[in-house]
Design a protein around this motif. Structure first.
Motif, PDB file in Angstrom:
ATOM      1  N   UNK A  23      44.813   1.862  34.029  1.00 35.77           N
ATOM      2  CA  UNK A  23      46.181   1.926  33.501  1.00 35.77           C
ATOM      3  C   UNK A  23      46.613   3.362  33.298  1.00 35.77           C
ATOM      4  N   UNK A  24      47.893   3.626  33.548  1.00 33.94           N
ATOM      5  CA  UNK A  24      48.440   4.952  33.316  1.00 33.94           C
ATOM      6  C   UNK A  24      48.574   5.196  31.821  1.00 33.94           C
ATOM      7  N   UNK A  25      48.485   6.448  31.422  1.00 35.93           N
ATOM      8  CA  UNK A  25      48.655   6.783  30.018  1.00 35.93           C
ATOM      9  C   UNK A  25      49.558   7.980  29.900  1.00 35.93           C
ATOM     10  N   UNK A  26      50.401   7.969  28.878  1.00 34.94           N
ATOM     11  CA  UNK A  26      51.291   9.099  28.636  1.00 34.94           C
ATOM     12  C   UNK A  26      50.838   9.934  27.453  1.00 34.94           C
ATOM     13  N   UNK A  27      49.646   9.603  26.897  1.00 32.03           N
ATOM     14  CA  UNK A  27      49.138  10.368  25.764  1.00 32.03           C
ATOM     15  C   UNK A  27      48.711  11.749  26.219  1.00 32.03           C
ATOM     16  N   UNK A  35      44.737  16.017  28.893  1.00 32.63           N
ATOM     17  CA  UNK A  35      43.732  14.997  28.615  1.00 32.63           C
ATOM     18  C   UNK A  35      43.125  14.538  29.932  1.00 32.63           C
ATOM     19  N   UNK A  36      41.789  14.285  29.946  1.00 32.13           N
ATOM     20  CA  UNK A  36      41.129  13.825  31.157  1.00 32.13           C
ATOM     21  C   UNK A  36      41.783  12.550  31.640  1.00 32.13           C
ATOM     22  N   UNK A  37      42.206  12.546  32.892  1.00 33.89           N
ATOM     23  CA  UNK A  37      42.841  11.370  33.469  1.00 33.89           C
ATOM     24  C   UNK A  37      44.348  11.352  33.320  1.00 33.89           C
ATOM     25  N   UNK A  38      44.944  12.291  32.562  1.00 34.00           N
ATOM     26  CA  UNK A  38      46.389  12.337  32.379  1.00 34.00           C
ATOM     27  C   UNK A  38      47.042  12.700  33.702  1.00 34.00           C
ATOM     28  N   UNK A 126      15.694   8.701  29.623  1.00 33.21           N
ATOM     29  CA  UNK A 126      17.081   9.105  29.784  1.00 33.21           C
ATOM     30  C   UNK A 126      17.914   7.881  30.142  1.00 33.21           C
ATOM     31  N   UNK A 127      19.180   7.884  29.725  1.00 32.01           N
ATOM     32  CA  UNK A 127      20.082   6.767  29.994  1.00 32.01           C
ATOM     33  C   UNK A 127      21.413   7.309  30.493  1.00 32.01           C
ATOM     34  N   UNK A 128      22.349   6.412  30.761  1.00 31.17           N
ATOM     35  CA  UNK A 128      23.676   6.856  31.180  1.00 31.17           C
ATOM     36  C   UNK A 128      24.413   7.563  30.055  1.00 31.17           C
ATOM     37  N   UNK A 129      23.942   7.405  28.825  1.00 29.36           N
ATOM     38  CA  UNK A 129      24.527   8.152  27.709  1.00 29.36           C
ATOM     39  C   UNK A 129      24.277   9.642  27.845  1.00 29.36           C
ATOM     40  N   UNK A 130      23.322  10.030  28.700  1.00 30.02           N
ATOM     41  CA  UNK A 130      23.016  11.445  28.924  1.00 30.02           C
ATOM     42  C   UNK A 130      23.860  12.048  30.038  1.00 30.02           C
ATOM     43  N   UNK A 131      24.875  11.332  30.481  1.00 32.88           N
ATOM     44  CA  UNK A 131      25.798  11.826  31.497  1.00 32.88           C
ATOM     45  C   UNK A 131      27.234  11.768  30.975  1.00 32.88           C
ATOM     46  N   UNK A 132      28.145  12.378  31.701  1.00 32.42           N
ATOM     47  CA  UNK A 132      29.569  12.324  31.383  1.00 32.42           C
ATOM     48  C   UNK A 132      30.258  11.348  32.331  1.00 32.42           C
ATOM     49  N   UNK A 133      30.813  10.247  31.826  1.00 33.97           N
ATOM     50  CA  UNK A 133      31.505   9.295  32.703  1.00 33.97           C
ATOM     51  C   UNK A 133      32.774   9.912  33.301  1.00 33.97           C
ATOM     52  N   UNK A 134      32.947   9.790  34.597  1.00 35.73           N
ATOM     53  CA  UNK A 134      34.143  10.301  35.271  1.00 35.73           C
ATOM     54  C   UNK A 134      35.037   9.158  35.754  1.00 35.73           C
ATOM     55  N   UNK A 135      34.509   8.301  36.610  1.00 30.52           N
ATOM     56  CA  UNK A 135      35.344   7.212  37.129  1.00 30.52           C
ATOM     57  C   UNK A 135      34.484   6.116  37.733  1.00 30.52           C
ATOM     58  N   UNK A 136      34.896   4.875  37.492  1.00 35.19           N
ATOM     59  CA  UNK A 136      34.349   3.750  38.252  1.00 35.19           C
ATOM     60  C   UNK A 136      35.180   3.653  39.514  1.00 35.19           C
ATOM     61  N   UNK A 317      38.780   5.708  29.486  1.00 34.04           N
ATOM     62  CA  UNK A 317      38.818   4.259  29.702  1.00 34.04           C
ATOM     63  C   UNK A 317      37.525   3.783  30.364  1.00 34.04           C
ATOM     64  N   UNK A 318      37.060   4.549  31.336  1.00 29.39           N
ATOM     65  CA  UNK A 318      35.797   4.224  31.989  1.00 29.39           C
ATOM     66  C   UNK A 318      34.637   4.339  30.997  1.00 29.39           C
ATOM     67  N   UNK A 319      34.647   5.383  30.164  1.00 30.30           N
ATOM     68  CA  UNK A 319      33.583   5.564  29.183  1.00 30.30           C
ATOM     69  C   UNK A 319      33.484   4.392  28.221  1.00 30.30           C
ATOM     70  N   UNK A 320      34.616   3.883  27.769  1.00 32.06           N
ATOM     71  CA  UNK A 320      34.629   2.729  26.864  1.00 32.06           C
ATOM     72  C   UNK A 320      34.111   1.486  27.569  1.00 32.06           C
ATOM     73  N   UNK A 321      34.583   1.250  28.783  1.00 31.39           N
ATOM     74  CA  UNK A 321      34.127   0.094  29.557  1.00 31.39           C
ATOM     75  C   UNK A 321      32.625   0.157  29.804  1.00 31.39           C
ATOM     76  N   UNK A 322      32.106   1.359  30.031  1.00 31.09           N
ATOM     77  CA  UNK A 322      30.691   1.548  30.344  1.00 31.09           C
ATOM     78  C   UNK A 322      29.807   1.058  29.202  1.00 31.09           C
ATOM     79  N   UNK A 323      30.191   1.335  27.981  1.00 33.90           N
ATOM     80  CA  UNK A 323      29.409   0.889  26.821  1.00 33.90           C
ATOM     81  C   UNK A 323      29.414  -0.636  26.721  1.00 33.90           C
TER      82      UNK A 323
END
Length: 341
Positions: A23-27, A35-38, A126-136, A317-323
């Motif tokens: 989804x697009x965001x205007x924040x 903001x990342x993804x803006x 190590x887990x995916x928490x040790x990385x920075x989520x960019x995009x699915x 948004x990807x980071x939240x979905x990942x968890x």
């Protein structure tokens, strides 16, 4: 983490990829920082980029990484993108190499369901928490194939033989705990077979699995659609099942996942991530670069060529979905007896 027991049908449901669009965001962030993804932030071309494909050449991860490389180069989004293959243990060998490189720029790693499940099934430090989520980036259907002269005409036939004599039916797939392994486990439960009884033979890449199937070393194989579609179209392999809800145009399979059970529709997913502790500005640049890639005609062509589903979400948004997805996958692997975490 508390182990949650789930029914076979529920296990399938929680394994499904959420197909929500990005989804697009205007924040905007505080101050003038984008903001990342803006959509308003402007990505500058990257000079160089090393993309780690955490599996052997020919694998789904390798294909995804090279598609990103090609589209980035053609669209002048990255001047010198390179792909490096680091196979092993459902991608966790590559994860263990990238995770310690905190703050390192110009490095991305292809990730996805297989790596997430590999962390859980292998009990890695190590887990995916040790990385920075960019995009699915994409989702892909799983497919089950056999050699062209196989006696099995349906997935029911295949699992009937497995139930009768599990050792007599070897199934080639990705690393232990991968999306391939998860889906075979879910099918096994559906057909009344203990997942641990399936003679599952893991390979580090689709090329090796293809050779094993065509050479008659195994009785069946499972992988992403893109890895076996050419062989099915050419008649070199017989397509038993594709894990979609409906038949997929351009390639013929005897059944869909939904034909077997509506809850057996399933998608693997793949993404791009970066080392942890990169700056907000660098993360924003990476996310914007991937967003531009996603919006390009070149990426649309890559999706069509590889029969990938467009499941793009990016940034926070990807980071939240990942968890949320990690919790779901943990539950599935607990149920299948494959979890070591």
């Amino acid at each position: 983490m508390k182990v949650t027991r789930v029914t076979a049908a529920a296990a399938v449901t929680v394994a499904l990829v959420a197909l929500s669009a990005c989804s697009d965001t205007n924040d905007t962030s505080s101050g003038d920082k984008p903001k990342a993804g803006d959509k308003k932030s402007q990505a500058k071309s990257l000079n160089r980029l090393e993309i780690i494909a955490p599996a052997a050449p020919g694998s789904g991860w390798d294909q995804t990484a090279r598609a990103v490389q090609d589209v980035m180069r053609a669209g002048s989004l990255v001047k010198a993108p390179e792909v490096k293959n680091v196979p092993g243990a459902s991608g966790t060998v590559a994860l263990a190499q990238v995770a310690p490189q905190k703050g390192k720029e110009e490095v991305w790693i292809a990730s996805g369901l297989a790596m997430m499940s590999g962390v859980i099934s292998n009990g890695t430090d190590v887990t995916l928490d040790d990385l920075t989520p960019l995009a699915r980036l994409v989702g892909e259907y799983e497919v089950i194939v056999t050699p062209k002269d196989s006696p099995y005409k349906s997935v029911e036939d295949l699992f009937k033989a497995i139930k009768k004599d599990p050792k007599s039916v070897a199934i080639a797939g990705g690393s232990a705990g991968s999306a391939d392994h998860i889906y075979i486990g879910l099918l096994a439960k559906h057909f009344g077979v203990k997942p641990a009884d399936v003679n599952y033979v893991p390979y580090s890449g689709g090329g090796e699995a293809t050779t094993a199937i065509l050479g008659g070393k195994v009785q069946a194989g499972i992988s992403g659609l893109s890895e076996f579609s050419a062989q099915v179209k050419e008649g070199k392999m017989k397509g038993l099942l594709i894990s979609s809800e409906k038949p997929v145009e351009g390639v013929e399979f005897a059944q869909t996942g939904a034909d077997v059970n509506k809850d057996l529709a399933f998608q693997n997913w793949r993404s791009m991530m970066a080392p942890a502790d990169i700056s907000d500005a660098v993360k924003a640049q990476y996310v914007d670069t991937l967003t531009k890639m996603h919006d390009s005609q070149g990426w649309k062509d890559a999706l069509a060529k590889n029969a990938w589903n467009d499941n793009f979400i990016a940034g926070d948004e990807f980071g939240t979905w990942l968890k949320e997805e990690n919790t779901r996958v943990q539950g599935v692997l607990d149920e299948l007896g494959l979890s070591k975490k």
